[in-house]
Enzyme design. Sequence first.
Site: not given
Ligand code: COA
Length: 607
Positions: A58, A71, A536
Amino acid sequence: MQKYLKQVEAVCPNHLERSKVLVNSFLSGPGPKLQHHLLERRQKMVNWATEWWLDDMYFSIPLPLPININPGLALRPKKFSNQQEAAIFLARFLMELLNYQETLDRKELEVEYVKTRDGKRMQPLCMAQHYQILRLYRKPGEVRDEHIVLDRTTSGDHIIVAHYNQFYSIPVRASDRGRITEMEMIQQLLKIMETPADPRTPPVGILTTSSRPIWARARQELLKNEQNRHNLELLERCLCIVCIDEDVLPVTFNESYKKNDCWINDRDYANVLHHCLHGGGSRYHGANRWFDKTLNVILGKDGMWGMVYEHSTGEALAISNAFETLTDNVDAMQPLEENLVPSHLPSPEKLEWKLSDRSLNDIREAIASFDSLVEDLDLCVLWFDDYSKEFIKACKISPDAYIQLALQLTYFRLHGHLVATYESASIRRFAAGRVDVIRAASPETLAWVKAMCQGDPELQNDTQEEGTKRGQQIKEFFDLAVQRQTNEIADNINGYGIDNHLIGLRYAAKEMGEGMPELFNDEAFQIVHHFSLSTSQVTTKNDAIIGYGPVVPDGYGCCYNVRKNAIIFSISAFHSDGRTSARKFAQTVESSLRDMAEMLKNAQSTR
Ligand code: COA
């Protein structure tokens, strides 16, 4: 270094041999010493990476904040039958914001946790950014920006309302009388809302849209006058900016991919996102903002409800969660029963400016450059509702990994190669951690997207047996790409991403004054850091459109919000690039997602 080389292999393979040589000389040369410097730094600091990351991400970036950095977010619009109802809603939101601020002051925010799939709490997440969001101000600098840390004894007890480009200050808390009441807040807001536009109001807010060094110099000029110094002090030390926009953006800003997408009258989602990101430039609401301030909440004349926020203070989720929760609290309130009674408070203070010829010229120049930036922004919103995360989970795939692969396929289909791809990974498992970069471009992804694209036309001439075999091969490539992407997510959120580490090594080299290692000045290193696809996941509690601009001139911004029955993609590009198109990207994401579902269904049926 091995992970870095994988990036070179995926996005600029012709540089691979030279990069291997440079990596080897880094490892046998300055590398270990720089690494040792980081290890020592780790002993001395809560978080060795964050300060340098903040500078790199930044403060050292001179680009204007709107579109490039800040954003925008829009929730479902509000329905008001008159101005009074709008003032009541806004006043209640601000009262809720004051409650939130007091919770932060008492340090009572509930700690968030990493949870297991069955909801069990595992690991606490760092809440530092939540506490600082309302306490930091991003001050422009000629060389680099900095945060002003606001002291609660002298700041945060007034709000600034922007209306027709005029700023007003409303004190909301005073040591002798405590907090303003809801009724008083309504009356103060109404006094402002009922004030007609004054064409003589100078659009000073537009200065915050300039590139950072230019704005820093313009600010110095403003500071020469005492009245202006007072105004800037109020703008910088307020709790938030409340932007009341008395006009809508015309339909020329519409560009949602599926027609008849509409939240409000003639506007579509892209129009609403344009409104949040830049306010339509100087002709509309671009000067009715103060982009340096973390929170600019926006209420449109037609009930549009959203915000634009300064990003260096915190990630989208910390800010959007608070914004949504406070809005939900207001929505759950009963209609106001009592009649409005006049308040005896002095009217909000109108911020009058004393502008030198130089400042007037700064404003003219800011208008010209901001308006051309606004015109250049190409936005498209895709509300994809064929399926969402439950289908992907049922296929035993991480939805986030799947969506990232869909974006890789999309980029490859449009441009014939992969590019350095940024996805924010929260590293709040670490004290003061912000984000690292999940990089979806990889050799495994490249193999899969090539197979998908080569397969398309040829499959039609295949015999059934050949088609089945080809389908199985594509699925095998896909499985490898998913596996690699899932590991990449896990590595990043657990602190094994490469980007913070590489920033650390570069800054260590600067700090130690021993010259920049050749590896970091090499062309491949620049290509691997040229994020033509900046993505993102921002998943909200309620339906919301969230987006941001591309981070490079030839790039795309792609923010996605995973809903129960849909995935909302907000895609941005710059018209001036000529090769990118937000609309084409949106259309191709849709076909990529459909093709992937087809691929999975076919693979299941041939098992
Ligand atoms: N089989 C079945 N379910 C699965 C799976 C698999 N192999 N892998 C993941 N899932 C499920 C998870 O348990 C979760 O379940 P829920 O719906 O009950 O919560 C769901 O699928 C979503 O998981 P996934 O898609 O793997 O992602 P996540 O929600 O863990 O998110 C990131 C991943 C990277 C987005 C997150 O860790 C992150 O860092 N978020 C912040 C992003 C951010 O900062 N954004 C703003 C920037 S300004």
